[in-house]
Motif scaffolding. Structure first.
Motif, PDB file in Angstrom:
ATOM      1  N   SER A 173       1.167  -0.948  -0.101  1.00  0.00           N
ATOM      2  CA  SER A 173      -0.046   0.021   0.049  1.00  0.00           C
ATOM      3  C   SER A 173       0.798   1.308  -0.110  1.00  0.00           C
ATOM      4  N   ARG A 174       2.001   0.670  -0.115  1.00  0.00           N
ATOM      5  CA  ARG A 174       2.838   2.565  -0.180  1.00  0.00           C
ATOM      6  C   ARG A 174       2.449   3.023  -1.333  1.00  0.00           C
ATOM      7  N   VAL A 175       2.819   4.440  -1.199  1.00  0.00           N
ATOM      8  CA  VAL A 175       2.435   5.798  -2.053  1.00  0.00           C
ATOM      9  C   VAL A 175       3.559   6.333  -2.606  1.00  0.00           C
ATOM     10  N   GLU A 176       3.734   6.845  -3.300  1.00  0.00           N
ATOM     11  CA  GLU A 176       4.922   7.758  -4.196  1.00  0.00           C
ATOM     12  C   GLU A 176       4.211   8.761  -4.032  1.00  0.00           C
ATOM     13  N   VAL A 177       4.810  10.053  -3.277  1.00  0.00           N
ATOM     14  CA  VAL A 177       4.263  11.621  -3.565  1.00  0.00           C
ATOM     15  C   VAL A 177       5.639  12.758  -3.458  1.00  0.00           C
ATOM     16  N   GLY A 178       5.311  13.581  -4.416  1.00  0.00           N
ATOM     17  CA  GLY A 178       5.964  15.160  -4.027  1.00  0.00           C
ATOM     18  C   GLY A 178       6.542  15.966  -2.169  1.00  0.00           C
ATOM     19  N   VAL A 179       7.886  16.319  -2.588  1.00  0.00           N
ATOM     20  CA  VAL A 179       7.794  16.534  -1.375  1.00  0.00           C
ATOM     21  C   VAL A 179       6.791  17.898  -1.183  1.00  0.00           C
ATOM     22  N   TRP A 180       6.270  18.466  -2.527  1.00  0.00           N
ATOM     23  CA  TRP A 180       5.996  19.597  -3.116  1.00  0.00           C
ATOM     24  C   TRP A 180       4.398  19.592  -2.302  1.00  0.00           C
ATOM     25  N   ALA A 181       4.319  18.248  -2.110  1.00  0.00           N
ATOM     26  CA  ALA A 181       2.538  17.676  -1.798  1.00  0.00           C
ATOM     27  C   ALA A 181       2.918  18.006   0.122  1.00  0.00           C
ATOM     28  N   GLU A 182       4.194  17.457   0.777  1.00  0.00           N
ATOM     29  CA  GLU A 182       4.311  17.358   2.266  1.00  0.00           C
ATOM     30  C   GLU A 182       3.580  18.674   2.225  1.00  0.00           C
ATOM     31  N   LEU A 183       4.667  19.766   1.619  1.00  0.00           N
ATOM     32  CA  LEU A 183       4.595  21.208   1.832  1.00  0.00           C
ATOM     33  C   LEU A 183       3.349  21.500   2.406  1.00  0.00           C
ATOM     34  N   LEU A 184       2.615  21.585   1.284  1.00  0.00           N
ATOM     35  CA  LEU A 184       1.423  21.983   1.168  1.00  0.00           C
ATOM     36  C   LEU A 184       0.765  21.038   2.959  1.00  0.00           C
ATOM     37  N   ALA A 185       0.438  20.030   2.504  1.00  0.00           N
ATOM     38  CA  ALA A 185       0.066  19.791   3.474  1.00  0.00           C
ATOM     39  C   ALA A 185       0.138  19.657   4.998  1.00  0.00           C
ATOM     40  N   ALA A 186       1.660  19.707   5.316  1.00  0.00           N
ATOM     41  CA  ALA A 186       2.259  20.634   6.544  1.00  0.00           C
ATOM     42  C   ALA A 186       1.773  22.128   6.634  1.00  0.00           C
ATOM     43  N   ALA A 187       1.597  22.437   5.705  1.00  0.00           N
ATOM     44  CA  ALA A 187       1.031  24.550   5.922  1.00  0.00           C
ATOM     45  C   ALA A 187      -0.318  24.246   6.111  1.00  0.00           C
ATOM     46  N   ALA A 188      -0.995  23.166   6.028  1.00  0.00           N
ATOM     47  CA  ALA A 188      -1.954  23.068   5.923  1.00  0.00           C
ATOM     48  C   ALA A 188      -2.518  22.527   7.551  1.00  0.00           C
ATOM     49  N   ALA A 189      -1.388  21.131   7.737  1.00  0.00           N
ATOM     50  CA  ALA A 189      -1.193  21.229   9.216  1.00  0.00           C
ATOM     51  C   ALA A 189      -1.566  21.812  10.260  1.00  0.00           C
ATOM     52  N   GLU A 190      -0.678  23.275  10.123  1.00  0.00           N
ATOM     53  CA  GLU A 190      -0.077  24.283  10.965  1.00  0.00           C
ATOM     54  C   GLU A 190      -1.392  25.161  11.292  1.00  0.00           C
ATOM     55  N   THR A 191      -2.156  25.472  10.024  1.00  0.00           N
ATOM     56  CA  THR A 191      -2.726  26.454   9.954  1.00  0.00           C
ATOM     57  C   THR A 191      -4.026  25.580  10.864  1.00  0.00           C
ATOM     58  N   LEU A 192      -4.613  24.458  10.800  1.00  0.00           N
ATOM     59  CA  LEU A 192      -5.696  23.522  11.174  1.00  0.00           C
ATOM     60  C   LEU A 192      -5.453  23.585  12.863  1.00  0.00           C
ATOM     61  N   ALA A 193      -3.743  23.075  13.439  1.00  0.00           N
ATOM     62  CA  ALA A 193      -3.827  22.797  14.759  1.00  0.00           C
ATOM     63  C   ALA A 193      -3.704  24.887  15.205  1.00  0.00           C
ATOM     64  N   SER A 263     -14.880  28.572   7.283  1.00  0.00           N
ATOM     65  CA  SER A 263     -14.433  29.848   8.300  1.00  0.00           C
ATOM     66  C   SER A 263     -13.333  29.995   9.472  1.00  0.00           C
ATOM     67  N   ARG A 264     -12.749  31.308   9.231  1.00  0.00           N
ATOM     68  CA  ARG A 264     -11.496  31.855  10.191  1.00  0.00           C
ATOM     69  C   ARG A 264     -10.226  31.339   8.974  1.00  0.00           C
ATOM     70  N   LEU A 265     -10.539  31.432   7.928  1.00  0.00           N
ATOM     71  CA  LEU A 265      -9.827  31.191   6.980  1.00  0.00           C
ATOM     72  C   LEU A 265      -8.226  31.849   6.851  1.00  0.00           C
ATOM     73  N   GLY A 266      -7.002  30.722   7.768  1.00  0.00           N
ATOM     74  CA  GLY A 266      -5.980  31.612   7.594  1.00  0.00           C
ATOM     75  C   GLY A 266      -4.651  30.981   6.135  1.00  0.00           C
ATOM     76  N   LEU A 267      -5.239  29.936   5.548  1.00  0.00           N
ATOM     77  CA  LEU A 267      -3.975  29.996   4.531  1.00  0.00           C
ATOM     78  C   LEU A 267      -5.047  29.645   2.889  1.00  0.00           C
ATOM     79  N   VAL A 268      -4.150  30.287   2.074  1.00  0.00           N
ATOM     80  CA  VAL A 268      -4.071  29.615   0.889  1.00  0.00           C
ATOM     81  C   VAL A 268      -3.724  28.926   0.280  1.00  0.00           C
ATOM     82  N   ALA A 269      -3.059  27.891  -0.670  1.00  0.00           N
ATOM     83  CA  ALA A 269      -2.126  27.492  -0.911  1.00  0.00           C
ATOM     84  C   ALA A 269      -1.864  27.562  -2.661  1.00  0.00           C
ATOM     85  N   LEU A 270      -1.524  27.387  -3.359  1.00  0.00           N
ATOM     86  CA  LEU A 270      -1.827  27.595  -4.844  1.00  0.00           C
ATOM     87  C   LEU A 270      -0.544  26.208  -5.416  1.00  0.00           C
TER      88      LEU A 270
END
Length: 685
Positions: A173-193, A263-270
């Motif tokens: 079940s391993r999945v290969e993703v770009g490092v950029w996907a981790e970057l966007l997800a990490a920014a979203a996780a920190e915003t959500l926290a 609600s309470r938008l903290g980040l828009v990533a493109l």
């Protein structure tokens, strides 16, 4: 007068793009509120139309009695004040209608989904455990200052690390993703926290799947709201209702997701703003990047523009100081080799150096071969005179689906049985280019015993395993390989650069950079047959420098994005009238600001897809008013944008009012054909 509702009609007519006052019947006082959908009478058309309530007033002075609202469609306030401001601002910037923006942002009402949502418990905020915060901080630390900038609501441009990462410990079940996907997800996780919502906008479903996989792997799956066209109507509406809840969430979707009313938008990533899929084809044609910039300014949230390359649009924003550049702490780039046929070597599509690199890499894993076009022989020419082979019925280009097959037309699909060249009468054709299928055949013969995988529009593949294989993919359709590709070969680069497009250099650099980012660390990336500035930018991995050079070359020529460009099309009197009104309204426009108008004629007397479309439109204009169609371009500085778009919008409204439905018994007037599109990417539309 009693309570009055100011509503925005959901109508495509430009003259209706304003707020209308309606009296609220007493029986609807408790139901009519800002944001709800209502039905309102349109007296000029004698029918009911859908509308959104923008404002409710207790008392309004009016010289004449107001029409009453007919009904409340739904009690749910689907139009938030922030979304209306965004739609209004984006529409004004693009000389369009706010209702057209809202039609993209708000899905159709689904009664069952709405009832299920009303019966379900209120969503709650997702907890952010310490390990999630630690992971997000570690990922963002690769770009010093990024975490602080996002928390402060800044606008930043980030060049993503061009590598991939494997998710999951289970080999099945391993999945290969770009490092950029981790970057966007990490920014979203920190915003959500931090108790705020994040909106992640990506070009297509392949990118969306990568981001969702990273969020799911770190326990944020329940907080994700998907916003894309692949979802059914009820799913889209249920997701939209989730966005309206008070609990923060992470919205992941395509271009229209930029309008998500969280609600309470903290980040828009493109991600990858140079991808044409982020440019909205429907009126008023607002690019997701421009909508994100407007939203950041209105909501005060953070904005992150990330990519493997830097578009000239983003580089202009960096140059003027509107966006801050945040480089990585440690520079990382693929090992790019510029391959060409050596002197004395037989001319080959794959030079010996690239061929040897592929053979060596196949001993340990898969090799990616990028080609320009799908199919077997996408371009055929006459074997004698080398002129392009065209369909005798519609003048469309002929192509072959397999060796020895009868050519067929790429426009009308007819088989060209008994084809003969109209110039030299030869009945033989030859292949002028090789598509993905022919390339796969050639490589299969060159590397016997190695499996060959085709990845294009007809054969979509998202991931391949780590076993040796030749993966032949069209640009943008490259699948990920577990552990990364052991070698990447970029073919047809010279053909790609020959396209008649102002931004073809940027596009090629983006295609090649995204493919190179799929290589394993240290794996060679061979760019075949290309020299010049774009090749040097890829080899040295200095895409921002290339974007700066593009800006420097376009500035003296007043080409986008150094200036804004609007296209004005319609009948000749309409276009000339709009240009005269523009010059009168904006005297600061330079003498060379307007290019045209020029007449738009069918390009080929033989017809064809494009000529039939243009010719049909011209014919209708002539039949209605006796005028030919024309088109003009208007180039203007960003400081004049408000005045220029307001004048062009006024001309569109005036043309629409002249051609509205006549009174009973009167003959209809000419149909309105004046069209305006702002911020066109180049001058070849």
């Amino acid at each position: 007068m009693g309570r009055v509702a100011r509503v925005l009609l959901d109508a495509p007519l430009p003259q209706l793009d304003r707020l209308f006052d309606y009296e609220v019947p007493r029986e609807l006082h408790d139901q009519v509120a800002p944001g709800v959908r209502v039905r309102a009478p349109l007296r000029s058309a004698g029918r009911m139309v859908d509308a959104y309530v923008v404002e409710v007033l207790d008392h309004v002075e009016s010289e004449r009695p107001l029409s009453e609202l007919d009904a409340v469609v739904s009690p749910v306030a689907v139009l938030t004040p922030a979304l209306y401001r965004l739609a209004r601002r984006a529409a004004d910037r693009a000389a369009g209608s706010a209702s057209d923006i809202l039609r993209l942002a708000i899905p159709k009402r689904m009664v069952r989904a709405e009832k299920a949502w009303a019966a379900a418990p209120e969503p709650t905020a997702t907890d952010a455990p310490p390990e999630l915060r630690a992971w997000a901080s570690g990922v963002l630390a690769a770009h010093p200052g990024l975490s602080t900038a996002l928390a402060a609501g800044e606008r930043v441009a980030v060049d993503a690390t061009p590598h991939t990462v494997t998710l999951g410990a289970d080999p099945t079940s391993r999945v290969e993703v770009g490092v950029w996907a981790e970057l966007l997800a990490a920014a979203a996780a920190e915003t959500l926290a931090a108790g705020r919502s994040a909106v992640l906008v990506v070009p297509d479903h392949r990118d969306q799947t990568q981001v969702e996989a990273v969020l799911e792997a770190h326990g944020l799956g329940e907080a994700v709201v998907r916003a894309d066209a692949r979802r059914s109507g009820p799913e889209r509406y249920a997701g939209y209702l989730r966005m309206l809840a008070d609990a923060p969430c992470v919205v992941v979707g395509n271009r229209s997701a930029v309008y998500a009313p969280v609600s309470r938008l903290g980040l828009v990533a493109l991600w990858d703003d140079g991808d044409p899929l982020l440019s909205e084809p429907l009126s008023p044609g607002v690019h997701a990047r421009d909508a994100a910039l407007i939203r950041q300014e209105l909501d005060g949230c953070a904005l992150m523009l990330a990519g493997h390359t830097r578009t000239s649009d983003v580089e202009r924003l960096v140059a003027v100081g509107w966006v801050r550049e945040l480089p990585a702490a440690r520079r990382s780039s693929p090992r790019v080799v510029l391959s060409a046929t050596r002197e004395g070597e037989a001319r080959s599509r794959v030079p010996s150096a690239a061929f040897a690199a592929a053979r060596e890499a196949l001993a340990s894993g898969p090799v990616l071969v990028q080609v320009a076009r799908p199919g077997y022989a996408p371009v055929l020419v006459c074997a004698e005179c080398r002129r392009p082979a065209r369909c005798a019925q519609c003048a469309g280009p002929l192509h072959a689906r397999r060796p020895g097959a009868v050519p067929d037309c790429g426009w009308c699909g007819r088989a060209a049985v008994g084809w003969a060249c109209p110039h030299c009468s030869s009945d033989r054709v030859r292949m002028a280019s090789a598509g993905s299928e022919r390339t796969a055949d050639e490589l299969g013969r060159a590397f016997p015993g190695i499996r060959v995988i085709i990845a294009d529009g007809d054969h979509p593949i998202s991931q391949v395993d780590a076993r040796p294989a030749l993966v032949v993919a069209t640009r943008g359709g490259e699948p990920h390989a577990l552990g990364g590709y052991r070698a990447v070969i970029l073919l047809d680069g010279d053909r790609m650069l020959m396209a008649d497009d102002l931004r073809i250099g940027e596009s090629c650099l983006r295609w090649w950079s995204n493919a190179a980012a799929l290589a394993a660390p240290g794996a060679p990336v061979h760019l075949v047959g290309v020299t010049g500035g774009v090749a040097r930018a890829l080899a040295t991995w200095t895409q921002p420098a290339y974007a700066r050079s593009e800006l420097a070359e376009r500035a003296p020529l007043h080409m986008p994005p150094t200036v804004r460009v609007a296209s004005v099309a319609g009948t000749t009197p309409e276009v000339q009238g709009a240009l005269e009104a523009l010059r009168a309204a904006v005297p600061a426009l330079g003498a060379d600001a307007v290019l045209g108008p020029v007449r738009v004629d069918p390009p080929d007397a033989a017809g064809g897809e494009n000529s039939a479309r243009v010719g049909g439109r011209t014919g209708s204009a002539r039949a209605a008013g006796g005028d030919d169609e024309a088109r003009a371009f208007v180039r203007f500085d960003y400081a004049l944008g408000t005045a220029v778009t307001a004048s062009l919008r006024a001309s569109v409204v005036a043309a629409a009012l002249r051609t509205r439905r006549p009174a009973k018994g009167r003959p209809p007037g000419p149909r309105n054909t004046l069209k305006v599109r702002v911020d066109v990417p180049d001058l070849d539309l």
